[in-house]
Scaffold this active site. Structure first.
Site, PDB file in Angstrom:
ATOM      1  N   GLU A  60       0.827  -1.211   0.000  1.00 48.58           N
ATOM      2  CA  GLU A  60       0.000   0.000   0.000  1.00 48.58           C
ATOM      3  C   GLU A  60       0.861   1.260   0.000  1.00 48.58           C
ATOM      4  O   GLU A  60       2.012   1.232   0.426  1.00 48.58           O
ATOM      5  CB  GLU A  60      -0.867   0.015   1.267  1.00 48.58           C
ATOM      6  CG  GLU A  60      -2.341  -0.256   1.053  1.00 48.58           C
ATOM      7  CD  GLU A  60      -3.094   0.883   0.357  1.00 48.58           C
ATOM      8  OE1 GLU A  60      -2.530   1.616  -0.478  1.00 48.58           O
ATOM      9  OE2 GLU A  60      -4.281   1.034   0.659  1.00 48.58           O
ATOM     10  N   ASP A  61       0.299   2.348  -0.471  1.00 45.10           N
ATOM     11  CA  ASP A  61       0.989   3.628  -0.406  1.00 45.10           C
ATOM     12  C   ASP A  61       0.939   4.190   1.010  1.00 45.10           C
ATOM     13  O   ASP A  61       1.954   4.598   1.560  1.00 45.10           O
ATOM     14  CB  ASP A  61       0.398   4.633  -1.409  1.00 45.10           C
ATOM     15  CG  ASP A  61      -1.116   4.801  -1.290  1.00 45.10           C
ATOM     16  OD1 ASP A  61      -1.770   4.062  -0.514  1.00 45.10           O
ATOM     17  OD2 ASP A  61      -1.664   5.667  -1.993  1.00 45.10           O
ATOM     18  N   ASP A 120      -3.992   4.750   6.676  1.00 43.01           N
ATOM     19  CA  ASP A 120      -4.598   5.905   7.338  1.00 43.01           C
ATOM     20  C   ASP A 120      -5.575   5.405   8.404  1.00 43.01           C
ATOM     21  O   ASP A 120      -5.142   5.028   9.492  1.00 43.01           O
ATOM     22  CB  ASP A 120      -5.243   6.748   6.236  1.00 43.01           C
ATOM     23  CG  ASP A 120      -5.745   8.095   6.706  1.00 43.01           C
ATOM     24  OD1 ASP A 120      -5.078   8.702   7.553  1.00 43.01           O
ATOM     25  OD2 ASP A 120      -6.787   8.543   6.220  1.00 43.01           O
ATOM     26  N   PHE A 160      -1.909  15.692   5.066  1.00 39.68           N
ATOM     27  CA  PHE A 160      -2.311  15.113   3.792  1.00 39.68           C
ATOM     28  C   PHE A 160      -1.143  15.223   2.821  1.00 39.68           C
ATOM     29  O   PHE A 160      -0.658  16.319   2.543  1.00 39.68           O
ATOM     30  CB  PHE A 160      -3.560  15.785   3.222  1.00 39.68           C
ATOM     31  CG  PHE A 160      -4.200  14.932   2.164  1.00 39.68           C
ATOM     32  CD1 PHE A 160      -5.090  13.921   2.505  1.00 39.68           C
ATOM     33  CD2 PHE A 160      -3.874  15.110   0.824  1.00 39.68           C
ATOM     34  CE1 PHE A 160      -5.643  13.088   1.541  1.00 39.68           C
ATOM     35  CE2 PHE A 160      -4.421  14.277  -0.155  1.00 39.68           C
ATOM     36  CZ  PHE A 160      -5.309  13.280   0.203  1.00 39.68           C
ATOM     37  N   ARG A 185       0.207  12.539  -8.675  1.00 37.53           N
ATOM     38  CA  ARG A 185       0.765  11.194  -8.542  1.00 37.53           C
ATOM     39  C   ARG A 185       2.166  11.072  -9.131  1.00 37.53           C
ATOM     40  O   ARG A 185       2.946  10.229  -8.717  1.00 37.53           O
ATOM     41  CB  ARG A 185      -0.117  10.162  -9.264  1.00 37.53           C
ATOM     42  CG  ARG A 185      -1.416   9.868  -8.584  1.00 37.53           C
ATOM     43  CD  ARG A 185      -2.026   8.599  -9.171  1.00 37.53           C
ATOM     44  NE  ARG A 185      -3.458   8.524  -8.947  1.00 37.53           N
ATOM     45  CZ  ARG A 185      -4.031   8.077  -7.844  1.00 37.53           C
ATOM     46  NH1 ARG A 185      -3.295   7.666  -6.835  1.00 37.53           N
ATOM     47  NH2 ARG A 185      -5.347   8.045  -7.738  1.00 37.53           N
TER      48      ARG A 185
HETATM   49  P1  IMP Z   1      -7.674   4.132   4.893  1.00 31.83           P
HETATM   50  O1  IMP Z   1      -8.696   3.113   4.472  1.00 31.83           O
HETATM   51  O2  IMP Z   1      -8.293   5.273   5.634  1.00 31.83           O
HETATM   52  O3  IMP Z   1      -6.520   3.526   5.653  1.00 31.83           O
HETATM   53  O4  IMP Z   1      -7.188   4.816   3.577  1.00 31.83           O
HETATM   54  C1  IMP Z   1      -6.094   4.442   2.916  1.00 31.83           C
HETATM   55  C2  IMP Z   1      -6.095   5.108   1.560  1.00 31.83           C
HETATM   56  O5  IMP Z   1      -6.526   6.486   1.625  1.00 31.83           O
HETATM   57  C3  IMP Z   1      -4.702   5.175   1.041  1.00 31.83           C
HETATM   58  O6  IMP Z   1      -4.369   4.010   0.346  1.00 31.83           O
HETATM   59  C4  IMP Z   1      -4.736   6.381   0.155  1.00 31.83           C
HETATM   60  O7  IMP Z   1      -5.206   6.013  -1.120  1.00 31.83           O
HETATM   61  C5  IMP Z   1      -5.727   7.295   0.820  1.00 31.83           C
HETATM   62  N1  IMP Z   1      -5.026   8.304   1.661  1.00 31.83           N
HETATM   63  C6  IMP Z   1      -4.958   8.358   3.011  1.00 31.83           C
HETATM   64  N2  IMP Z   1      -4.224   9.385   3.439  1.00 31.83           N
HETATM   65  C7  IMP Z   1      -3.787   9.999   2.312  1.00 31.83           C
HETATM   66  C8  IMP Z   1      -2.924  11.127   2.086  1.00 31.83           C
HETATM   67  O8  IMP Z   1      -2.400  11.800   2.997  1.00 31.83           O
HETATM   68  N3  IMP Z   1      -2.695  11.446   0.783  1.00 31.83           N
HETATM   69  C9  IMP Z   1      -3.213  10.735  -0.261  1.00 31.83           C
HETATM   70  N4  IMP Z   1      -4.004   9.686  -0.090  1.00 31.83           N
HETATM   71  C10 IMP Z   1      -4.288   9.308   1.191  1.00 31.83           C
HETATM   72 MG    MG Z   2      -4.199   3.689  -1.602  1.00 30.98          MG
END
Ligand code: IMP
Ligand code: MG
Length: 174
Positions: free
Chosen positions: A96-97, A100, A149, A162
């Site tokens: 994963e990138d 969060d 963010f 991106r």
């Molecule tokens: P989660 O389900 O809340 O853990 O969301 C994870 C996904 O939200 C990541 O894979 C990203 O695609 C997106 N995301 C969360 N934080 C950021 C950020 O700071 N910048 C860009 N995308 C984010």
């Molecule tokens: Mg993602």
């Protein structure tokens, strides 16, 4: 809304950390049938660099997931596609990138856990632990960051940024 003047994490620091993660993964998965499953679209550049830094063979596949509309987590994750390789009995590492709230990761864990992989682990380039709503067992983390963010190196804000080579903070969003 603007990018931070300086990168939060520059390309050299990213490259160093990716190499270190790849060394660790290559050692942990030596002699194992490793499948990297990257989460589109954000993990595309990370997994590309990571796989090329591995010293062991790995199969590559993708899954598409989304938990975000703009800035706020919807609290649920949609998984748009399934991997095309059979994961049963294989060692699966989700890539994963950014982790969060954990909602996306936990949906992916549930989905892939059901196909009986030999092991199922999680590798994320970035982690924002202060935002976590759902516990996720993370095996490999690139960088732990504050609740900011970020964009670049695969990560977007409404599909922009991106392609940046460094990771920046997107300022002035609220
Ligand atoms: P989660 O389900 O809340 O853990 O969301 C994870 C996904 O939200 C990541 O894979 C990203 O695609 C997106 N995301 C969360 N934080 C950021 C950020 O700071 N910048 C860009 N995308 C984010
Ligand atoms: Mg993602």
């Amino acid at each position: 809304m603007r990018l931070s003047d300086a990168p939060l994490i520059g390309r050299d620091a990213i490259a160093d950390r990716v190499r270190a993660l790849a060394a660790e993964i290559s050692s942990d998965y030596a002699e194992r049938d490793l499948v990297l499953v990257a989460v589109l679209k954000g993990a595309i550049h990370f997994v590309s660099d990571l796989q090329r830094a591995l010293t062991i063979p790995a199969t590559l596949d993708f899954v598409r997931a989304r938990s975000y509309a703009g800035l706020s987590s919807s609290g649920s994750a949609e998984i748009f596609s399934e991997p095309t390789v059979d994961l049963a009995g294989r060692h699966v590492l989700i890539v994963e990138d950014i982790l969060d709230t954990g909602v996306t990761a936990s949906a992916i864990f549930t989905r892939f856990g059901a196909v009986n992989p030999a092991s199922l682990d999680f590798c994320t380039l970035l982690d924002k632990p202060s935002r976590r709503k759902v516990e996720v067992p993370v095996r490999y983390t690139g960088f732990t960051i504050e609740d900011r963010f970020v964009v670049g190196y695969g990560m977007d804000y409404e599909e922009r940024y991106r392609g940046l080579k460094d990771i920046f903070v997107l300022e002035g969003l609220d």
